[in-house]
Structure formats: structure tokens, C-alpha cells
Design a protein around this motif. Sequence first.
Motif, PDB file in Angstrom:
ATOM      1  N   ALA A 200      34.651  31.145  18.001  1.00  0.00           N
ATOM      2  CA  ALA A 200      35.838  31.990  18.157  1.00  0.00           C
ATOM      3  C   ALA A 200      36.642  31.566  19.376  1.00  0.00           C
ATOM      4  CB  ALA A 200      35.433  33.454  18.284  1.00  0.00           C
ATOM      5  N   ALA A 201      37.951  31.687  19.285  1.00  0.00           N
ATOM      6  CA  ALA A 201      38.813  31.479  20.443  1.00  0.00           C
ATOM      7  C   ALA A 201      38.815  32.755  21.280  1.00  0.00           C
ATOM      8  CB  ALA A 201      40.227  31.134  20.000  1.00  0.00           C
ATOM      9  N   LEU A 202      39.006  32.603  22.590  1.00  0.00           N
ATOM     10  CA  LEU A 202      39.007  33.744  23.502  1.00  0.00           C
ATOM     11  C   LEU A 202      40.298  33.753  24.303  1.00  0.00           C
ATOM     12  CD1 LEU A 202      37.690  36.125  25.024  1.00  0.00           C
ATOM     13  CD2 LEU A 202      36.540  34.447  26.485  1.00  0.00           C
ATOM     14  N   LEU A 203      41.042  34.859  24.203  1.00  0.00           N
ATOM     15  CA  LEU A 203      42.187  35.087  25.075  1.00  0.00           C
ATOM     16  C   LEU A 203      41.742  36.069  26.139  1.00  0.00           C
ATOM     17  CD1 LEU A 203      45.191  34.733  25.763  1.00  0.00           C
ATOM     18  CD2 LEU A 203      45.665  36.702  24.295  1.00  0.00           C
ATOM     19  N   LEU A 204      41.682  35.611  27.376  1.00  0.00           N
ATOM     20  CA  LEU A 204      41.173  36.401  28.493  1.00  0.00           C
ATOM     21  C   LEU A 204      42.332  36.834  29.377  1.00  0.00           C
ATOM     22  CD1 LEU A 204      38.768  37.427  30.231  1.00  0.00           C
ATOM     23  CD2 LEU A 204      38.736  35.171  31.321  1.00  0.00           C
ATOM     24  N   VAL A 205      42.595  38.129  29.417  1.00  0.00           N
ATOM     25  CA  VAL A 205      43.612  38.682  30.311  1.00  0.00           C
ATOM     26  C   VAL A 205      42.931  39.014  31.631  1.00  0.00           C
ATOM     27  CG1 VAL A 205      45.266  40.541  30.679  1.00  0.00           C
ATOM     28  CG2 VAL A 205      44.912  39.623  28.377  1.00  0.00           C
ATOM     29  N   SER A 206      43.423  38.449  32.729  1.00  0.00           N
ATOM     30  CA  SER A 206      42.726  38.632  33.999  1.00  0.00           C
ATOM     31  C   SER A 206      43.679  38.484  35.178  1.00  0.00           C
ATOM     32  CB  SER A 206      41.590  37.621  34.130  1.00  0.00           C
ATOM     33  OG  SER A 206      40.893  37.786  35.347  1.00  0.00           O
ATOM     34  N   HIS A 207      43.342  39.175  36.271  1.00  0.00           N
ATOM     35  CA  HIS A 207      44.044  38.973  37.545  1.00  0.00           C
ATOM     36  C   HIS A 207      43.178  38.168  38.509  1.00  0.00           C
ATOM     37  CE1 HIS A 207      41.363  42.338  38.462  1.00  0.00           C
ATOM     38  NE2 HIS A 207      41.440  41.932  39.706  1.00  0.00           N
ATOM     39  N   ASP A 208      41.940  37.883  38.114  1.00  0.00           N
ATOM     40  CA  ASP A 208      40.971  37.226  38.990  1.00  0.00           C
ATOM     41  C   ASP A 208      41.064  35.708  38.794  1.00  0.00           C
ATOM     42  OD1 ASP A 208      38.761  36.228  40.331  1.00  0.00           O
ATOM     43  OD2 ASP A 208      37.431  37.865  39.724  1.00  0.00           O
ATOM     44  N   LEU A 209      41.829  35.053  39.650  1.00  0.00           N
ATOM     45  CA  LEU A 209      42.060  33.627  39.470  1.00  0.00           C
ATOM     46  C   LEU A 209      40.815  32.792  39.707  1.00  0.00           C
ATOM     47  CD1 LEU A 209      45.601  33.217  41.081  1.00  0.00           C
ATOM     48  CD2 LEU A 209      45.001  33.509  38.680  1.00  0.00           C
ATOM     49  N   GLU A 210      39.915  33.239  40.575  1.00  0.00           N
ATOM     50  CA  GLU A 210      38.688  32.480  40.795  1.00  0.00           C
ATOM     51  C   GLU A 210      37.780  32.553  39.570  1.00  0.00           C
ATOM     52  OE1 GLU A 210      38.014  30.355  43.068  1.00  0.00           O
ATOM     53  OE2 GLU A 210      39.930  30.751  44.045  1.00  0.00           O
ATOM     54  N   ALA A 211      37.691  33.714  38.933  1.00  0.00           N
ATOM     55  CA  ALA A 211      36.916  33.823  37.694  1.00  0.00           C
ATOM     56  C   ALA A 211      37.555  32.980  36.592  1.00  0.00           C
ATOM     57  CB  ALA A 211      36.817  35.286  37.263  1.00  0.00           C
ATOM     58  N   VAL A 212      38.874  32.993  36.538  1.00  0.00           N
ATOM     59  CA  VAL A 212      39.581  32.183  35.548  1.00  0.00           C
ATOM     60  C   VAL A 212      39.292  30.701  35.772  1.00  0.00           C
ATOM     61  CG1 VAL A 212      41.901  31.389  34.909  1.00  0.00           C
ATOM     62  CG2 VAL A 212      41.400  33.849  35.049  1.00  0.00           C
ATOM     63  N   ARG A 213      39.252  30.288  37.015  1.00  0.00           N
ATOM     64  CA  ARG A 213      38.964  28.892  37.342  1.00  0.00           C
ATOM     65  C   ARG A 213      37.598  28.470  36.778  1.00  0.00           C
ATOM     66  NH1 ARG A 213      41.362  26.245  41.649  1.00  0.00           N
ATOM     67  NH2 ARG A 213      41.842  28.244  42.651  1.00  0.00           N
ATOM     68  N   ARG A 214      36.639  29.394  36.792  1.00  0.00           N
ATOM     69  CA  ARG A 214      35.284  29.079  36.323  1.00  0.00           C
ATOM     70  C   ARG A 214      35.142  29.145  34.800  1.00  0.00           C
ATOM     71  NH1 ARG A 214      34.247  32.446  40.738  1.00  0.00           N
ATOM     72  NH2 ARG A 214      33.762  34.230  39.386  1.00  0.00           N
ATOM     73  N   HIS A 215      35.968  29.920  34.130  1.00  0.00           N
ATOM     74  CA  HIS A 215      35.682  30.209  32.726  1.00  0.00           C
ATOM     75  C   HIS A 215      36.745  29.758  31.735  1.00  0.00           C
ATOM     76  CE1 HIS A 215      32.092  32.555  33.605  1.00  0.00           C
ATOM     77  NE2 HIS A 215      32.756  33.130  34.588  1.00  0.00           N
ATOM     78  N   ALA A 216      37.969  29.468  32.176  1.00  0.00           N
ATOM     79  CA  ALA A 216      39.050  29.161  31.238  1.00  0.00           C
ATOM     80  C   ALA A 216      39.227  27.660  31.047  1.00  0.00           C
ATOM     81  CB  ALA A 216      40.353  29.789  31.705  1.00  0.00           C
ATOM     82  N   ASP A 217      39.609  27.287  29.837  1.00  0.00           N
ATOM     83  CA  ASP A 217      39.998  25.907  29.550  1.00  0.00           C
ATOM     84  C   ASP A 217      41.469  25.692  29.878  1.00  0.00           C
ATOM     85  OD1 ASP A 217      37.459  25.102  28.293  1.00  0.00           O
ATOM     86  OD2 ASP A 217      38.041  26.520  26.727  1.00  0.00           O
ATOM     87  N   ARG A 218      42.291  26.685  29.531  1.00  0.00           N
ATOM     88  CA  ARG A 218      43.718  26.614  29.812  1.00  0.00           C
ATOM     89  C   ARG A 218      44.167  27.929  30.432  1.00  0.00           C
ATOM     90  NH1 ARG A 218      47.375  26.277  25.979  1.00  0.00           N
ATOM     91  NH2 ARG A 218      46.022  26.955  24.257  1.00  0.00           N
ATOM     92  N   VAL A 219      45.298  27.859  31.127  1.00  0.00           N
ATOM     93  CA  VAL A 219      45.832  29.027  31.820  1.00  0.00           C
ATOM     94  C   VAL A 219      47.312  29.172  31.482  1.00  0.00           C
ATOM     95  CG1 VAL A 219      46.355  30.048  34.076  1.00  0.00           C
ATOM     96  CG2 VAL A 219      44.188  28.861  33.723  1.00  0.00           C
ATOM     97  N   ALA A 220      47.733  30.412  31.216  1.00  0.00           N
ATOM     98  CA  ALA A 220      49.148  30.734  31.030  1.00  0.00           C
ATOM     99  C   ALA A 220      49.527  31.777  32.073  1.00  0.00           C
ATOM    100  CB  ALA A 220      49.401  31.264  29.620  1.00  0.00           C
ATOM    101  N   VAL A 221      50.491  31.450  32.916  1.00  0.00           N
ATOM    102  CA  VAL A 221      50.902  32.315  34.017  1.00  0.00           C
ATOM    103  C   VAL A 221      52.131  33.108  33.591  1.00  0.00           C
ATOM    104  CG1 VAL A 221      51.564  32.408  36.446  1.00  0.00           C
ATOM    105  CG2 VAL A 221      50.023  30.607  35.646  1.00  0.00           C
ATOM    106  N   MET A 222      52.065  34.423  33.737  1.00  0.00           N
ATOM    107  CA  MET A 222      53.128  35.301  33.234  1.00  0.00           C
ATOM    108  C   MET A 222      53.819  36.013  34.389  1.00  0.00           C
ATOM    109  SD  MET A 222      52.709  37.788  29.967  1.00  0.00           S
ATOM    110  CE  MET A 222      54.141  38.108  28.936  1.00  0.00           C
ATOM    111  N   TYR A 223      55.144  36.125  34.254  1.00  0.00           N
ATOM    112  CA  TYR A 223      55.941  36.846  35.252  1.00  0.00           C
ATOM    113  C   TYR A 223      57.133  37.479  34.548  1.00  0.00           C
ATOM    114  CZ  TYR A 223      58.407  37.953  39.579  1.00  0.00           C
ATOM    115  OH  TYR A 223      59.021  38.622  40.604  1.00  0.00           O
TER     116      TYR A 223
END
Length: 318
Positions: A200-223
Motif C-alpha cells: 500500500a502507498a502511504l500519505l503521511l500528514v505531519s509537522h515533524d520534519l525529523e520523523a519525516v526525514r526518517r520515514h518518507a521517500d518523498r516530501v511535499a511542502v504545503m503553504y
Amino acid sequence: MPPEPTELPRPLLQADDLRVGIAGVEAVRGVSFTLRAGEVLALVGESGAGKSLTARALLGMAPRGAVVSGTVLLRGAPVGPADLGRRLAWVPQEAMSALSPVHRVEDQLAFAVRSVAGAGRREARAVARRALAAVGLAPEAAAAFPHALSGGMRQRAVIATALVNGPDLVVADEPATALDPERQEQVLTLLRERCAAAGAALLLVSHDLEAVRRHADRVAVMYAGRLVEQGAADDVLGRPVAPYTRGLLASLPTAGMAHRSRLPVLDGPPPGTAAPGAGCAFAPRCPHAGPVCRGSEPGTRPVDGRLVACHHPFGEAA
């Protein structure tokens, strides 16, 4: 002869020009991205950027009265309300909002199996117990009511519920925020590993950039309802291009900070809920903003191996 070029497989999920309007304000503005099977995409940004609203719109869970437009395809087919719990799964921030307090945990999973797969009671209960065991819940925990479990155990139960019917896409909105750091890491690791095992694909919504660094393959930054930078996690978090992304990363505390020193912050407040003006929404806070930034909103273009919506990437002179 050189080998024939191979065509990349079609993305599992394709969101194109997703927009969400609430009370006359466009809160999500033209969001587009793809996700492949087994991939983890993290959607990050400050509170109010539109991350959770984007995730809910993908699942058909936008607030009542919201106007949603755009295209969302899962394995090439449009997504509908009937797909939630089948092809699509949701892991919320607070487990107790997803679990019934008056039913045992394994009974809730068994009901989810029966309602989707049409399995008999005995078969559904067996499937539920296996799913709970796969996330590390012992039989006595599976047979308990949610209030008798710790926060981490409840979140494991929610992950099991999300994955029990073999969805193609799991959307997790801050799934470990309510837990202590050790439990957060355990839950995120478990979620990523279980999704990978299920394909399964995982879309992870997070504010924790260090956790994202450890667990994500790609990142989309929203503003302000838009994606301002998206690409491989190592690129976006290691060599950010958009000024907003650089500001977010610069505001993280570091191990070498002096005791009681003030945390760095982005200048100015994030945008409110009012409709943005004609220019770049980040211009009032951006140290590189110039006349073009205040006069026109930047389009999205490829820059240094990722997609960026900025007139002056790399802090080019305005």
C-alpha cells in the motif's frame, strides 16, 4: 545496441488540480501529486497550510458544505465514497475518535472485515485477530475495550483496522502526535513497515520534519493551500530550494543550541483564512520577495530535480 527504455509503471494514486472551497474561500488551491505502490509521501507545512483538508478531500471526507474539484484516480479509476474502508484507509490523529468505546477491539475489526469482505463471523474474527497480532497486540489486548489500552496500543489497533481489508492507499494524519517520542517512533515505523508489506502507498500528514526525514521517500511542502516544493525526501530536506522550505528547516532546534536560547522562527505570521491576493502568498514573510512576487503568483516548475512554485528559488536576487 543500447537497451530499450522501460516505461515507468502508472502511479497508484494520481491527484490533479485538487481544490477545496469553504465559505467562498479556496483553502486548497490546485494541488497535484502522484504516489506509487509501497511509497511514503509526507505532506508537511505549518498549521493551517491545508494539509489535513487535502488528505480528507482525497478520501471524500471534506467538511460538509465544502466544494471539492479536481481529479483523484486510484489505479486509474475515480475514487468514490464507497472506496473508504476498501481501497482507501484512514488513520486519524487520535485513536479514540476512530474506535468505539463500547465494543471490544477485535469485534470492531471483525465488523470491518464482515462489512467489506462479506465474511462469516468466525472467519472475520480470525482475520481480525491475525491483523491485531501483526501490529503487536496480544490476544488479551485484542479482546479488551479501547479505554483499557495505552495510547500506543490504541494507535496500533487503528493501524490494524486501516490495513485489515488490504487498501491500496493509507492516509495517516499526524498518527503519532499524541504519543511520547519513543511511542511515536514505534508507531510510525510500524505503519510504514505494515504498508510496505501490504504493497500500500502511504500519505503521511505531519509537522515533524525529523520523523519525516526518517520515514518518507518523498516530501511535499504545503503553504497557503498550495504545494511550494515536492521531490525526494533527501533532496527537499537536505537541499531545499523554495524559501519557505528553507525557513521551515532553519526553524528546527539543533543539538548544538545554547541552553535557554530562543528557538529560530519564520518571520511573520502564517496567512489567515482570507483569500490570498494576486502575488505569492509567502511574499510578506520572504526575505527574497520583490515586485514580481507581490504582483503575480508563481507557477510550478522543475528546479534541481524537484517541483517548485517560486519566482526566486535558491534565494535568487528579486
